[in-house]
Write a protein that holds these residues in place. Structure first.
Motif, PDB file in Angstrom:
ATOM      1  N   GLY A  79       0.812  -1.217   0.000  1.00 53.97           N
ATOM      2  CA  GLY A  79       0.000   0.000   0.000  1.00 53.97           C
ATOM      3  C   GLY A  79       0.839   1.257   0.000  1.00 53.97           C
ATOM      4  N   LYS A  80       0.162   2.350  -0.274  1.00 56.26           N
ATOM      5  CA  LYS A  80       0.808   3.655  -0.378  1.00 56.26           C
ATOM      6  C   LYS A  80       0.819   4.346   0.983  1.00 56.26           C
ATOM      7  N   GLU A  81       1.934   4.961   1.321  1.00 56.42           N
ATOM      8  CA  GLU A  81       2.058   5.661   2.603  1.00 56.42           C
ATOM      9  C   GLU A  81       3.133   6.737   2.491  1.00 56.42           C
ATOM     10  N   LYS A  82       2.778   7.966   2.881  1.00 58.24           N
ATOM     11  CA  LYS A  82       3.717   9.084   2.800  1.00 58.24           C
ATOM     12  C   LYS A  82       4.862   8.937   3.799  1.00 58.24           C
ATOM     13  N   ARG A  83       4.558   8.360   4.968  1.00 60.47           N
ATOM     14  CA  ARG A  83       5.569   8.242   6.030  1.00 60.47           C
ATOM     15  C   ARG A  83       6.049   6.796   6.163  1.00 60.47           C
ATOM     16  N   MET A  84       6.402   6.209   5.038  1.00 57.11           N
ATOM     17  CA  MET A  84       6.813   4.804   5.017  1.00 57.11           C
ATOM     18  C   MET A  84       7.985   4.535   5.954  1.00 57.11           C
ATOM     19  N   SER A  85       8.955   5.453   5.996  1.00 64.28           N
ATOM     20  CA  SER A  85      10.157   5.233   6.816  1.00 64.28           C
ATOM     21  C   SER A  85       9.807   5.082   8.297  1.00 64.28           C
ATOM     22  N   ARG A  86       8.741   5.740   8.740  1.00 64.43           N
ATOM     23  CA  ARG A  86       8.306   5.636  10.133  1.00 64.43           C
ATOM     24  C   ARG A  86       7.912   4.192  10.460  1.00 64.43           C
ATOM     25  N   TYR A  87       7.217   3.545   9.544  1.00 64.00           N
ATOM     26  CA  TYR A  87       6.754   2.171   9.781  1.00 64.00           C
ATOM     27  C   TYR A  87       7.877   1.160   9.579  1.00 64.00           C
TER      28      TYR A  87
END
Length: 343
Positions: free
Chosen positions: A207-215
């Motif tokens: 899925g798409k996520e702007k804050r991928m690095s956080r997860y």
């Protein structure tokens, strides 16, 4: 009578957009005349302005057209509340915002529910919320669960392809999350649940996520760096469903997520929260009380350790999905449309 299907966005990803595409395809297959209308507003405008402009665009040109709207507007004949109840959503997530989009949605939502001749709710949960928050009478609301195309897949082939692309062990069990907007849809809870499990498994977050690095950082901090693969948005999501064993979706709020039906139809054992209308079609032991509910951990662990039980539950998933084909959804929707046209 020609049916006009209304949806502001035409983006390729999104549950409502996927449903609209399937609905349009099934109407075309059945020879039912229809047209899809999207917003003409330029994308550089603020989202709340685009919402108001779409409402003006369709309501000023309505005349005697029959509008089956998947968008909050003030002039629908039939409204499908696939986006849920925004007022309930704000309360559930304790949103207190000065973002004008929330207030535009609340303005359009009230008038949409009041002006519709009939409302389709895609779960009993959403029907209750419409009645509680807007005092809409029960008889004005019909519950029609979502539908998906029922297709046969080749799990072994799908798993081989994923193994080749991502270098995973084909013997590993696969747990899956699919969805964009990780905070609302519970990726943090997904990762925390995974961190309590033992055994030979790998997990995909699609899925798409702007804050991928956080997860990604959260996964690493939970000791899951080698077990979780973040793929971003994918156009071949069916391959992930087909290859997976368990679909885990600990969302905070979903009217009825299509991903649950998609996963069931491909034989995944599905777990989701009571805050997802799609939980209404699942066995009770596969429903989480809320995104932080760790009570399903024992059941997840048993499925990972017991291959025969896992295969049995996967077969039960496919049987559940058989009752939710797209044809049945369109048939029920067309019965409502025909009744409205002849009233």
């Amino acid at each position: 009578m020609k049916i006009y299907l209304l949806r502001q966005h035409s983006k390729p990803f999104g549950g409502a957009e996927a449903y609209l595409s399937r609905l349009s395809s099934e109407l075309e297959r059945q020879g039912i005349e229809h047209e899809v209308i999207h917003s003409k507003a330029p994308l550089f405008l603020a989202s709340w302005i685009r919402a108001l402009l779409f409402n003006l665009q369709v309501c000023l040109t309505k005349k005697n057209r029959f509008y089956f709207s998947l968008e909050r507007i003030t002039c629908p004949d039939l409204y499908r509340a696939g986006d849920g109840v925004h007022k309930a959503y704000m309360e559930r997530l304790k949103i207190q915002s000065f973002n004008p989009l929330h207030w535009v949605y609340l303005f359009l939502e009230r008038r949409c529910f009041e002006k519709s001749r009939c409302i389709i709710a895609n779960s009993q949960m959403i029907k209750r919320e419409i009645m509680e928050h807007y005092q809409i009478p029960s008889e004005k609301i019909e519950v029609v669960y979502n539908g998906v195309p029922l297709k046969e897949s080749d799990p072994l082939k799908a798993k081989k392809e994923l193994s080749r692309e991502f270098g995973i062990n084909e013997e590993s069990k696969i747990l899956l999350f699919v969805g964009s907007g990780f905070e609302r849809k519970g990726v943090a809870s997904f990762l925390k649940l995974l961190s309590t499990l033992e055994g030979n498994f790998i997990a995909f977050v699609v899925g798409k996520e702007k804050r991928m690095s956080r997860y990604e950082a959260l996964a690493e901090s939970l000791g899951l760096k080698e077990r979780v693969i973040f793929t971003g948005a994918r156009g071949d999501v069916e391959q992930f469903y087909a290859a997976s064993d368990i679909f885990l979706f600990p969302t905070h709020y979903e009217p009825f997520s299509n991903v649950v039906l998609e996963a069931l139809s491909q034989g995944c054992v599905v777990f989701t929260t009571a805050q997802n209308g799609a939980s209404e079609i699942l066995p009770q032991e596969q429903i989480m009380k809320d995104p932080g509910d760790l009570g399903i951990q024992k059941h997840l662990q048993e499925l990972l350790y017991n291959p025969s039980l896992l295969e049995q539950k996967k077969g039960e998933s496919k049987k559940i999905a058989q009752g939710f084909g797209m044809e049945a959804n369109v048939q029920k929707s067309m019965e409502i449309i025909t009744r409205l046209i002849h009233d």
